[in-house]
Motif scaffolding. Structure first.
Motif, PDB file in Angstrom:
ATOM      1  N   ASP A 153      24.031  11.881 119.449  1.00 18.00           N
ATOM      2  CA  ASP A 153      23.905  11.174 120.723  1.00 18.00           C
ATOM      3  C   ASP A 153      24.367   9.724 120.633  1.00 18.00           C
ATOM      4  O   ASP A 153      24.156   8.941 121.562  1.00 18.00           O
ATOM      5  CB  ASP A 153      22.471  11.224 121.237  1.00 18.00           C
ATOM      6  N   ASN A 154      24.964   9.377 119.500  1.00 17.56           N
ATOM      7  CA  ASN A 154      25.434   8.009 119.274  1.00 17.56           C
ATOM      8  C   ASN A 154      24.324   6.966 119.362  1.00 17.56           C
ATOM      9  O   ASN A 154      24.585   5.798 119.710  1.00 17.56           O
ATOM     10  CB  ASN A 154      26.568   7.645 120.234  1.00 17.56           C
ATOM     11  N   SER A 155      23.116   7.374 119.028  1.00 18.74           N
ATOM     12  CA  SER A 155      22.046   6.382 118.920  1.00 18.74           C
ATOM     13  C   SER A 155      22.358   5.457 117.760  1.00 18.74           C
ATOM     14  O   SER A 155      22.714   5.914 116.667  1.00 18.74           O
ATOM     15  CB  SER A 155      20.701   7.066 118.678  1.00 18.74           C
ATOM     16  N   ALA A 156      22.213   4.166 118.015  1.00 14.75           N
ATOM     17  CA  ALA A 156      22.548   3.175 116.992  1.00 14.75           C
ATOM     18  C   ALA A 156      21.279   2.564 116.401  1.00 14.75           C
ATOM     19  O   ALA A 156      20.294   2.364 117.103  1.00 14.75           O
ATOM     20  CB  ALA A 156      23.422   2.091 117.591  1.00 14.75           C
ATOM     21  N   TYR A 157      21.352   2.275 115.136  1.00 18.43           N
ATOM     22  CA  TYR A 157      20.245   1.669 114.407  1.00 18.43           C
ATOM     23  C   TYR A 157      20.784   0.469 113.639  1.00 18.43           C
ATOM     24  O   TYR A 157      21.876   0.545 113.074  1.00 18.43           O
ATOM     25  CB  TYR A 157      19.630   2.677 113.431  1.00 18.43           C
ATOM     26  N   TYR A 158      20.015  -0.591 113.627  1.00 13.97           N
ATOM     27  CA  TYR A 158      20.467  -1.818 112.982  1.00 13.97           C
ATOM     28  C   TYR A 158      19.390  -2.400 112.084  1.00 13.97           C
ATOM     29  O   TYR A 158      18.191  -2.294 112.386  1.00 13.97           O
ATOM     30  CB  TYR A 158      20.834  -2.867 114.034  1.00 13.97           C
ATOM     31  N   ALA A 159      19.845  -3.058 111.038  1.00 14.67           N
ATOM     32  CA  ALA A 159      18.926  -3.881 110.257  1.00 14.67           C
ATOM     33  C   ALA A 159      18.508  -5.059 111.120  1.00 14.67           C
ATOM     34  O   ALA A 159      19.287  -5.550 111.959  1.00 14.67           O
ATOM     35  CB  ALA A 159      19.620  -4.374 108.989  1.00 14.67           C
ATOM     36  N   ASP A 160      17.296  -5.504 110.928  1.00 13.27           N
ATOM     37  CA  ASP A 160      16.795  -6.628 111.727  1.00 13.27           C
ATOM     38  C   ASP A 160      17.696  -7.852 111.594  1.00 13.27           C
ATOM     39  O   ASP A 160      17.855  -8.625 112.555  1.00 13.27           O
ATOM     40  CB  ASP A 160      15.373  -6.983 111.289  1.00 13.27           C
ATOM     41  N   SER A 161      18.281  -8.011 110.432  1.00 17.21           N
ATOM     42  CA  SER A 161      19.076  -9.215 110.174  1.00 17.21           C
ATOM     43  C   SER A 161      20.366  -9.263 110.981  1.00 17.21           C
ATOM     44  O   SER A 161      20.966 -10.340 111.098  1.00 17.21           O
ATOM     45  CB  SER A 161      19.411  -9.301 108.683  1.00 17.21           C
ATOM     46  N   VAL A 162      20.800  -8.130 111.557  1.00 16.91           N
ATOM     47  CA  VAL A 162      22.069  -8.117 112.285  1.00 16.91           C
ATOM     48  C   VAL A 162      21.913  -7.683 113.741  1.00 16.91           C
ATOM     49  O   VAL A 162      22.902  -7.604 114.469  1.00 16.91           O
ATOM     50  CB  VAL A 162      23.118  -7.223 111.589  1.00 16.91           C
ATOM     51  N   LYS A 163      20.717  -7.395 114.175  1.00 13.25           N
ATOM     52  CA  LYS A 163      20.500  -6.991 115.565  1.00 13.25           C
ATOM     53  C   LYS A 163      20.981  -8.072 116.513  1.00 13.25           C
ATOM     54  O   LYS A 163      20.679  -9.247 116.331  1.00 13.25           O
ATOM     55  CB  LYS A 163      19.020  -6.706 115.811  1.00 13.25           C
TER      56      LYS A 163
END
Length: 123
Positions: free
Chosen positions: A54-64
């Motif tokens: 579903d193209n859900s994206a996840y990011y490290a807090d440092s780059v959000k």
């Protein structure tokens, strides 16, 4: 099976870069793809990932809010748009993939790896 990154380079702080990772020899559309990075003297760390279903994206807090991951299945390519770069973003950036639904923040959970592309952010 091959993942090839491109787009790294030298940029001044505050600048932008877009990394690309082209895949071949894989059924790309079913790969959960991720970007990880490794700075000198540090462990490889998770940056961002994109779930294939579903193209859900996840990011490290440092780059959000700073980086954006995206993919183009027609081109078998995943991208990492990096804005407002900081010297602490300096690292070798790797793309990685796995045939699992959910992304992982652990480097050990990825099966396929690119060779890495160097990003240097000068102050």
């Amino acid at each position: 099976v091959q993942l090839v990154e491109s787009g790294g380079g030298l940029v001044q702080a505050g600048g932008s870069l877009r990394l690309s990772c082209a895949a071949s020899g894989l059924t790309f559309s079913y790969l959960t793809m991720a970007w990880l990075r490794q700075a000198p003297g540090k462990e490889r760390e998770f940056v961002a990932a994109l779930r294939w279903s579903d193209n859900s994206a996840y990011y490290a807090d440092s780059v959000k809010g700073q980086f954006t991951i995206s993919r183009d299945n027609a081109k078998n390519t995943v991208y990492l748009q990096m804005n407002s770069l900081k010297p602490e973003d300096t690292a070798v950036y790797y793309c990685a993939g796995r045939y699992r639904l959910d992304p992982s923040s652990s480097a050990s959970q990825y099966t396929y790896w690119g060779q890495g592309t160097q990003v240097v952010v000068s102050s």
